[in-house]
Design a protein around this motif. Structure first.
Motif, PDB file in Angstrom:
ATOM      1  N   ARG A  13       1.392   4.895  46.134  1.00 36.71           N
ATOM      2  CA  ARG A  13       0.060   4.588  45.589  1.00 36.71           C
ATOM      3  C   ARG A  13      -0.800   5.842  45.527  1.00 36.71           C
ATOM      4  NH1 ARG A  13      -0.425  -0.667  44.767  1.00 36.71           N
ATOM      5  NH2 ARG A  13       1.041  -2.075  45.795  1.00 36.71           N
ATOM      6  N   SER A  14      -1.651   5.872  44.545  1.00 36.02           N
ATOM      7  CA  SER A  14      -2.457   7.064  44.324  1.00 36.02           C
ATOM      8  C   SER A  14      -3.442   7.290  45.464  1.00 36.02           C
ATOM      9  CB  SER A  14      -3.244   6.933  43.022  1.00 36.02           C
ATOM     10  OG  SER A  14      -4.185   7.976  42.945  1.00 36.02           O
ATOM     11  N   PRO A  15      -3.467   8.520  45.995  1.00 39.95           N
ATOM     12  CA  PRO A  15      -4.500   8.851  46.978  1.00 39.95           C
ATOM     13  C   PRO A  15      -5.773   9.368  46.297  1.00 39.95           C
ATOM     14  CG  PRO A  15      -2.941  10.657  46.813  1.00 39.95           C
ATOM     15  CD  PRO A  15      -2.510   9.620  45.801  1.00 39.95           C
ATOM     16  N   MET A  16      -5.732   9.478  44.969  1.00 37.46           N
ATOM     17  CA  MET A  16      -6.866  10.009  44.213  1.00 37.46           C
ATOM     18  C   MET A  16      -7.534   8.862  43.454  1.00 37.46           C
ATOM     19  SD  MET A  16      -6.144  13.323  44.674  1.00 37.46           S
ATOM     20  CE  MET A  16      -7.157  14.172  43.460  1.00 37.46           C
ATOM     21  N   ALA A  17      -8.884   8.916  43.377  1.00 38.69           N
ATOM     22  CA  ALA A  17      -9.605   7.874  42.644  1.00 38.69           C
ATOM     23  C   ALA A  17      -9.452   8.066  41.137  1.00 38.69           C
ATOM     24  CB  ALA A  17     -11.080   7.891  43.012  1.00 38.69           C
ATOM     25  N   HIS A  18      -9.350   9.328  40.714  1.00 34.42           N
ATOM     26  CA  HIS A  18      -9.296   9.586  39.280  1.00 34.42           C
ATOM     27  C   HIS A  18      -8.530  10.887  39.087  1.00 34.42           C
ATOM     28  CE1 HIS A  18     -11.741   9.694  35.239  1.00 34.42           C
ATOM     29  NE2 HIS A  18     -10.521   9.219  35.097  1.00 34.42           N
ATOM     30  N   ALA A  19      -7.427  10.834  38.396  1.00 38.35           N
ATOM     31  CA  ALA A  19      -6.618  12.047  38.250  1.00 38.35           C
ATOM     32  C   ALA A  19      -5.601  11.859  37.138  1.00 38.35           C
ATOM     33  CB  ALA A  19      -5.888  12.365  39.556  1.00 38.35           C
ATOM     34  N   ARG A  20      -5.173  12.997  36.590  1.00 38.16           N
ATOM     35  CA  ARG A  20      -4.021  12.978  35.694  1.00 38.16           C
ATOM     36  C   ARG A  20      -2.769  13.138  36.543  1.00 38.16           C
ATOM     37  NH1 ARG A  20      -7.222  16.168  32.527  1.00 38.16           N
ATOM     38  NH2 ARG A  20      -8.159  14.902  30.885  1.00 38.16           N
ATOM     39  N   ILE A  21      -1.751  12.398  36.187  1.00 36.80           N
ATOM     40  CA  ILE A  21      -0.472  12.561  36.882  1.00 36.80           C
ATOM     41  C   ILE A  21       0.288  13.654  36.137  1.00 36.80           C
ATOM     42  CG2 ILE A  21       1.693  11.434  37.531  1.00 36.80           C
ATOM     43  CD1 ILE A  21       0.130   8.743  37.334  1.00 36.80           C
ATOM     44  N   THR A  22       0.579  14.743  36.813  1.00 29.22           N
ATOM     45  CA  THR A  22       1.264  15.835  36.121  1.00 29.22           C
ATOM     46  C   THR A  22       2.759  15.865  36.422  1.00 29.22           C
ATOM     47  OG1 THR A  22       0.641  17.336  37.906  1.00 29.22           O
ATOM     48  CG2 THR A  22      -0.793  17.295  35.968  1.00 29.22           C
ATOM     49  N   ARG A  23       3.154  15.270  37.562  1.00 30.29           N
ATOM     50  CA  ARG A  23       4.587  15.267  37.869  1.00 30.29           C
ATOM     51  C   ARG A  23       4.878  14.176  38.878  1.00 30.29           C
ATOM     52  NH1 ARG A  23       8.516  17.995  41.565  1.00 30.29           N
ATOM     53  NH2 ARG A  23       6.775  18.216  42.988  1.00 30.29           N
ATOM     54  N   VAL A  24       5.970  13.457  38.646  1.00 34.12           N
ATOM     55  CA  VAL A  24       6.471  12.522  39.656  1.00 34.12           C
ATOM     56  C   VAL A  24       7.950  12.815  39.842  1.00 34.12           C
ATOM     57  CG1 VAL A  24       6.773  10.109  40.323  1.00 34.12           C
ATOM     58  CG2 VAL A  24       4.855  10.737  38.853  1.00 34.12           C
ATOM     59  N   ASP A  25       8.357  13.082  41.075  1.00 36.34           N
ATOM     60  CA  ASP A  25       9.770  13.383  41.358  1.00 36.34           C
ATOM     61  C   ASP A  25      10.271  12.429  42.433  1.00 36.34           C
ATOM     62  OD1 ASP A  25      12.254  14.338  41.906  1.00 36.34           O
ATOM     63  OD2 ASP A  25      11.638  16.427  42.235  1.00 36.34           O
ATOM     64  N   VAL A  26      11.173  11.536  42.018  1.00 32.25           N
ATOM     65  CA  VAL A  26      11.689  10.537  42.957  1.00 32.25           C
ATOM     66  C   VAL A  26      13.099  10.901  43.448  1.00 32.25           C
ATOM     67  CG1 VAL A  26      10.303   8.668  41.977  1.00 32.25           C
ATOM     68  CG2 VAL A  26      12.605   9.087  41.096  1.00 32.25           C
ATOM     69  N   GLU A  71      -3.755  16.113  38.858  1.00 28.03           N
ATOM     70  CA  GLU A  71      -4.819  17.021  38.454  1.00 28.03           C
ATOM     71  C   GLU A  71      -6.124  16.216  38.545  1.00 28.03           C
ATOM     72  OE1 GLU A  71      -4.051  19.053  34.675  1.00 28.03           O
ATOM     73  OE2 GLU A  71      -6.130  18.535  34.184  1.00 28.03           O
ATOM     74  N   PRO A  72      -6.937  16.517  39.556  1.00 27.78           N
ATOM     75  CA  PRO A  72      -8.088  15.645  39.829  1.00 27.78           C
ATOM     76  C   PRO A  72      -9.089  15.600  38.685  1.00 27.78           C
ATOM     77  CG  PRO A  72      -7.717  17.195  41.637  1.00 27.78           C
ATOM     78  CD  PRO A  72      -6.843  17.642  40.501  1.00 27.78           C
ATOM     79  N   LEU A  73      -9.648  14.420  38.494  1.00 26.73           N
ATOM     80  CA  LEU A  73     -10.749  14.197  37.556  1.00 26.73           C
ATOM     81  C   LEU A  73     -11.918  13.657  38.392  1.00 26.73           C
ATOM     82  CD1 LEU A  73      -8.672  12.422  34.767  1.00 26.73           C
ATOM     83  CD2 LEU A  73      -9.693  14.707  34.604  1.00 26.73           C
ATOM     84  N   PRO A  74     -13.126  13.758  37.873  1.00 29.67           N
ATOM     85  CA  PRO A  74     -14.262  13.321  38.696  1.00 29.67           C
ATOM     86  C   PRO A  74     -14.271  11.809  38.922  1.00 29.67           C
ATOM     87  CG  PRO A  74     -15.001  14.142  36.554  1.00 29.67           C
ATOM     88  CD  PRO A  74     -13.544  14.385  36.612  1.00 29.67           C
ATOM     89  N   ALA A  75     -14.543  11.417  40.152  1.00 25.98           N
ATOM     90  CA  ALA A  75     -14.687   9.989  40.471  1.00 25.98           C
ATOM     91  C   ALA A  75     -15.990   9.468  39.875  1.00 25.98           C
ATOM     92  CB  ALA A  75     -14.682   9.789  41.978  1.00 25.98           C
ATOM     93  N   VAL A  76     -15.969   8.202  39.461  1.00 21.46           N
ATOM     94  CA  VAL A  76     -17.174   7.559  38.909  1.00 21.46           C
ATOM     95  C   VAL A  76     -17.462   6.367  39.814  1.00 21.46           C
ATOM     96  CG1 VAL A  76     -18.180   6.427  36.890  1.00 21.46           C
ATOM     97  CG2 VAL A  76     -16.523   8.277  36.589  1.00 21.46           C
ATOM     98  N   MET A  77     -18.468   6.496  40.664  1.00 19.26           N
ATOM     99  CA  MET A  77     -18.628   5.519  41.738  1.00 19.26           C
ATOM    100  C   MET A  77     -19.885   4.673  41.632  1.00 19.26           C
ATOM    101  SD  MET A  77     -15.846   6.061  43.220  1.00 19.26           S
ATOM    102  CE  MET A  77     -16.018   4.966  44.618  1.00 19.26           C
ATOM    103  N   ALA A  93     -16.958  -3.688  51.504  1.00 23.65           N
ATOM    104  CA  ALA A  93     -15.937  -2.701  51.127  1.00 23.65           C
ATOM    105  C   ALA A  93     -16.670  -1.400  50.815  1.00 23.65           C
ATOM    106  CB  ALA A  93     -15.175  -3.186  49.899  1.00 23.65           C
ATOM    107  N   VAL A  94     -16.374  -0.371  51.583  1.00 23.69           N
ATOM    108  CA  VAL A  94     -17.113   0.882  51.449  1.00 23.69           C
ATOM    109  C   VAL A  94     -16.207   1.970  50.871  1.00 23.69           C
ATOM    110  CG1 VAL A  94     -18.460   2.633  52.668  1.00 23.69           C
ATOM    111  CG2 VAL A  94     -18.502   0.260  53.465  1.00 23.69           C
ATOM    112  N   TYR A  95     -16.647   2.549  49.780  1.00 22.74           N
ATOM    113  CA  TYR A  95     -15.973   3.720  49.217  1.00 22.74           C
ATOM    114  C   TYR A  95     -16.816   4.949  49.502  1.00 22.74           C
ATOM    115  CZ  TYR A  95     -12.674   1.054  46.287  1.00 22.74           C
ATOM    116  OH  TYR A  95     -11.656   0.254  45.829  1.00 22.74           O
ATOM    117  N   ASP A  96     -16.181   6.099  49.705  1.00 21.66           N
ATOM    118  CA  ASP A  96     -16.955   7.328  49.807  1.00 21.66           C
ATOM    119  C   ASP A  96     -17.172   7.899  48.399  1.00 21.66           C
ATOM    120  OD1 ASP A  96     -14.702   8.767  49.023  1.00 21.66           O
ATOM    121  OD2 ASP A  96     -14.285   9.585  51.016  1.00 21.66           O
ATOM    122  N   ALA A  97     -17.889   9.022  48.331  1.00 23.56           N
ATOM    123  CA  ALA A  97     -18.282   9.568  47.033  1.00 23.56           C
ATOM    124  C   ALA A  97     -17.075  10.015  46.211  1.00 23.56           C
ATOM    125  CB  ALA A  97     -19.239  10.742  47.235  1.00 23.56           C
ATOM    126  N   ASP A  98     -15.949  10.277  46.878  1.00 22.24           N
ATOM    127  CA  ASP A  98     -14.746  10.694  46.161  1.00 22.24           C
ATOM    128  C   ASP A  98     -13.868   9.512  45.762  1.00 22.24           C
ATOM    129  OD1 ASP A  98     -15.431  13.374  46.438  1.00 22.24           O
ATOM    130  OD2 ASP A  98     -14.514  13.473  48.431  1.00 22.24           O
TER     131      ASP A  98
END
Lengths: 799, 160
Positions: free
Chosen positions: A63-76, A154-160, A707-712
């Motif tokens: 699962r994504s640890p990022m709130a908003h990001a481009r996936i640039t590589r997945v290696d399974v 590749e992180p993108l800005p979170a929109v919270m 449910a509390v989200y932080d700024a990121d």
């Protein structure tokens, strides 16, 4: 049934703990102990995670640890090489077949419904979104393999924040922007009502984001024989799910069976078509073996849809004597990152409820749905109606405070009188029946309202560090979702009917099939009571089957306090059809006209004679078919589909006394009284249990949960240590009672009870907290009213 | 892999287990005792409560190897010969369960609570069950059931 006589039922539970039994042999109204209990009490359960299949593999999701990001590589590849690992896939591996998770409720013409791949392919938009999966021989090996999957982002800005999200320069969650939809509904002239109004109250309330937290985490098991597919899921909606999965995956509906075995609570959170359900089906199709996924609680807090999350701006205009002129509502509703099954419909379910039980001439409702980089929201107990009820009940207290009037009195001056039903409200709904006066009078008496007010005055005079607050909530809600015609007008993607089947077995026992899908509500017991009364058979001779599309072939499932109001009525109507068939058969066997027969106590008797045939004898006669009349088939069974003309509108008055320690900010509920009117009651024990649980969940929103989200965009409340579900030690006993005003919309006179407690209790508690603090000049505390928030408000007021 | 000997609901087992295997997964996945469910992963909810040598434990926070040589009773081993334990019966009578997912743990915790206080007050019961979460009932009927179960069990003790 049209007699709108609010009879007091008089079950004052806190004192006696007993519920009185009705007279006579009638089952409806009896406090039958549940048929469901024994299995659940002895551990002979069928939770989805209990189920095993030969060769079954275990699935886990990266699962994504990022709130908003481009996936640039997945290696399974490293994960695939680990012992016990059978396969591992990224979203790209399923990009061509996984489709998009459905949204069935486009609430406006211009709504933006973004593509929602079950496994993200190129971009993630909330923390927890699935990006890859591993399949292993047991759950421990699968967990090991998760660690070996490499994903670059590749992180993108979170929109919270919803207001920031709507600003023109905000980063975009989706290409089309951050506005999902805007809807406005008007009735009467709100501008005119506001103009020159003697009193105008303007308030903004925040409905915090909640995590539904059914006790059973979700689980899915999928298997195939290469031709047909079976999916077991901890779902509230096996029937809806089957249709949606067929459409999403392309597996033909007739080759897909969906089973909801024992389901451990839902509260709306299992009214969903989930990524995991789609992916388990696709994985079993690709691998040819059964696969099971069971979520952990932490995973569930991230990825089971959340509830509420609205900013509500209300403007209320009133006369100097407290009578309401009009109300304007502006909502921002946080959709989260995607629109799931009914995400945009949730605020719209409250659109016609902000006027509550009150009469007014002008009403305006506007709602904008906003995308943010958070878990999507969707149905949670009450779904739109608790939000609306909270707002109107809170602002009624503000109106009372402004006019220095008792909050009960200001309500009396505005509510619909019992003689005015059926009543068409300013928002266009027609309330079937009610008696707000009777419920309120009963609640005030049980609560000892005047005495508590006197104590409150005394504590205020003494400047007691522990202040007493009294909160009122006179709610109504909209149950029995829903008349199909109205759903069509609301552009919902399905109907709202329900189906029931009743079949007499050769030995005289009765098999009932219901399209509702219970997960704790007690349908098996309640439906047995309805059938026992209708057919005159013993309660124990009835069995109720449900939750399997191969058995219950037709249904709309369980949510929106609909099961009894629609599904229970469908079962009753099927019974009536069975009796009509039985009457023909009895007349033939007794050699009389069907009109000469009277049905009582489970037998048809020829009027004025002792000649009779019991329904059991007729069942056997239909089975042997040795002597059937012309045109009568060899079966004593029938189906019925019920679609109501209108919603039902339960109501009630809840009163809460809260002690607030002004030194620590701690709010403690001292007493809680609920008088609910849910129409006729099939099983008072079950109704009381629903009310108790509902009240507890509403209190949880008022005092404990968020449910509390932080700024990121990281969720900080991923565990039950951080997300505060109340325990027994956090809650008081509740005093509950009922008035009984039958619904006029169905032959049972029932209204629904699943959500009432939750809808009513949140404003009662917050009104009480604010009432305690009003002498300090405080007129709101944001939910949950934690000690810290109360303490800070007091500090602010003191300085 | 360590080998452990464990008695579960009266049946003796010898199992080779990974040191990291949780007791609840041994019960559910290896021994087929699925009556004990898992509700969380942080030992907060109590759904997985079982008796370990007579005292209640959350089986998600006990390693199987720690239960070596122990006697475990789950909800499935509570009633004798197909009859309900008085606490199970009390939960039924008082409608103290709805979805039933928390019920096995709640019943186990309630029985353990009575070992310390056979005639508990409402306050004692509420505090004693603080580690077991229920989302359906609002706890009112659970408290009543524990009072009722306590009375039944007290009666059973007093009646030889």
């Amino acid at each position: 049934m049209t007699e709108l006589d609010a009879g007091l039922v008089g079950e004052q539970i806190a004192e006696s703990g007993q519920i009185s039994e009705p007279d006579g042999a009638r089952e409806i109204g009896r406090a039958r102990r549940r048929k469901e209990d024994r299995r659940l009490l002895t551990g002979h359960t069928r939770w989805t995670d209990n189920l095993q299949q030969p060769g079954m593999l275990h699935v886990m999701f990266v699962r994504s640890p990022m709130a908003h990001a481009r996936i640039t590589r997945v290696d399974v590849s490293a994960a695939r090489d680990l012992p016990g690992v059978v396969a591992a896939f990224s979203g790209r591996d399923f990009a061509d077949e996984q489709g998009s998770l459905p949204c069935a409720w486009p609430v406006s013409e211009d709504i933006v419904i973004p593509d929602h791949p079950p496994m993200a392919v190129s971009q993630v938009r909330y923390v927890g979104e699935a990006v890859a999966c591993v399949i292993a021989t047991d759950r421990y090996r699968a967990a090991d393999a998760l660690e070996a999957v490499e994903v670059d982002y590749e992180p993108l800005p979170a929109v919270m924040d919803m207001n920031e999200a709507l600003a023109p320069d905000s980063p975009k969650v989706h290409e089309a922007g951050n506005k999902a939809f805007s809807v406005t509904i008007t009735s009467g002239d709100v501008e005119a009502a506001l103009r020159d109004a003697p009193v105008v109250i303007d308030r903004t309330y925040v409905q915090q984001r909640l995590i539904p937290s059914a006790m059973e985490p979700r689980a899915v098991l999928a298997s195939t024989d290469g031709d047909t597919f079976t999916l077991w899921s901890s779902t509230q909606i096996p029937h809806v799910l089957r249709v949606m999965l067929a459409v999403t995956t392309g597996i033909p509906e007739h080759r897909l069976r969906v089973i909801a075995p024992d389901v451990g609570g839902g509260f709306g959170s299992k009214l969903q078509v989930t990524a995991e359900e789609v992916l388990c089906l696709l994985l079993t199709r690709r691998l040819g073996v059964p696969v099971k996924w069971t979520e952990s609680r932490s995973e569930g807090n991230l990825t089971v849809h959340h509830g509420r999350d609205q900013i509500q701006h209300l403007t209320l205009a009133a006369e100097a004597d407290g009578r309401i002129r009009g109300l304007r509502v502006r909502l921002l509703a946080d959709m989260g990152a995607y629109l799931m099954l009914v995400t945009p419909g949730i605020p719209m379910l409250g659109a016609s409820m902000f006027n509550g039980i009150y009469k007014m001439d002008a009403y305006e409702f506007g709602c904008t749905g906003v995308f943010t980089t958070k878990m999507p929201t969707d149905a949670y107990r009450g779904a739109g109606r608790p939000e609306a009820t909270f707002a109107i009940e809170r602002i009624m207290d503000e109106l009372a405070a402004e006019l220095k009037m008792d909050p009960v009195e200001v309500r009396r001056r505005n509510w619909i009188g019992h003689e005015e039903f059926p009543y068409t409200t300013v928002s266009g709904l027609t309330y079937d029946s009610g008696n707000y006066e009777a419920a309120t009078d009963r609640a005030l008496a049980l609560f000892g309202y005047d005495k508590l007010r006197a104590e409150q005055a005394d504590r205020r005079d003494r400047r007691d560090p522990v202040q007493l607050g009294i909160g009122v909530s006179t709610y109504t809600e909209m149950c029995g979702l829903a008349p199909s015609r109205m759903l069509g007008m609301a552009n919902y993607g399905a109907g709202g009917w329900e189906h029931g089947s009743v079949r007499m077995l050769p030995t005289g026992k009765v098999e009932v099939i219901t399209g509702t899908s219970p997960h704790g509500q007690g349908h098996v017991t309640a439906w047995s009571q309805i059938v026992a009364d209708s057919l005159g058979v013993p309660f124990d001779d009835v069995t109720v089957l449900h939750g399997d599309t191969a058995i219950a072939h037709k249904g709309m499932d369980t949510y929106g306090s609909r099961s009894l109001v629609i599904g229970g009525v469908a079962v009753l109507q099927a019974c009536e059809k069975v009796k009509a068939k039985a009457r023909k058969l009895a007349a033939h066997l007794l050699e009389c006209s069907p009109d000469d027969l009277e049905f009582d106590g489970g037998a048809f008797t020829v009027r004025g004679t002792g000649s009779a045939k019991t329904i059991q004898e007729l069942a056997f006669a239909a089975f042997t078919a040795h002597d059937l009349p012309e045109g009568v088939e060899a079966r004593l069974d029938s189906d019925a589909t019920f679609d109501p003309d209108n919603y039902s509108f339960p109501h009630g008055t809840h009163l809460c006394a809260v002690e607030v320690d002004t030194e620590t900010g701690q709010a403690r509920i001292r007493s809680y009284v609920a008088v609910d009117d849910v129409g006729r009651v099939v099983n008072p024990l079950i109704v009381r249990g629903q009310v108790h649980g509902g009240i507890a969940q509403g209190i949880a929103q008022a005092l404990f949960e968020e449910a509390v989200y932080d700024a990121d965009g990281n969720l900080l409340t991923t565990t039950m240590a951080d997300y505060l579900l109340p325990s027994a030690a956090d809650l008081p006993d509740f005093t509950t009672d009922r008035t009984e005003t039958p619904s006029t919309g169905n032959p049972l006179g029932v209204k629904g009870v699943g959500e009432a407690g939750t809808i009513a209790s949140t404003p009662a508690v917050v009104n009480a907290v604010v009432d305690a603090l009003r002498p300090y000049g405080i007129d709101d505390i944001r939910m949950p009213c934690t000690p810290e928030r109360i303490w800070r408000a007091l500090e602010g007021a003191r300085s | 892999m360590p080998r452990i000997a464990i008695t579960v609901d009266g049946i003796k087992h010898e199992e080779d287990v990974e040191p990291r295997l949780l007791l609840v997964h041994l019960l559910r996945d290896r021994l087929g005792r699925t009556g004990t469910p898992v509700g969380c992963d942080t030992t907060n909810c109590g759904a997985c409560t079982v008796m370990l040598d007579g005292r209640s434990v959350k089986s998600c926070s006990v390693l199987a190897v720690q239960a070596d040589g122990c006697d475990v009773v789950t909800i499935e081993g509570l009633g004798a010969n197909g009859s309900l334990h008085p606490m199970q019966q009390a939960f039924h009578e008082e409608h103290a369960l709805q979805c039933g997912y928390c019920t096995p743990g709640m019943v186990m915790a309630a029985i353990d609570l009575l070992r310390d206080d056979p005639d508990p007050s409402e306050e004692t019961i509420r505090r004693g069950l603080e580690g077991n979460l229920c989302r359906c009932t609002g706890y009112c009927n659970i408290v009543r059931a524990v009072r009722r179960g306590a009375q039944e069990m007290g009666q059973a003790v007093r009646t030889p």
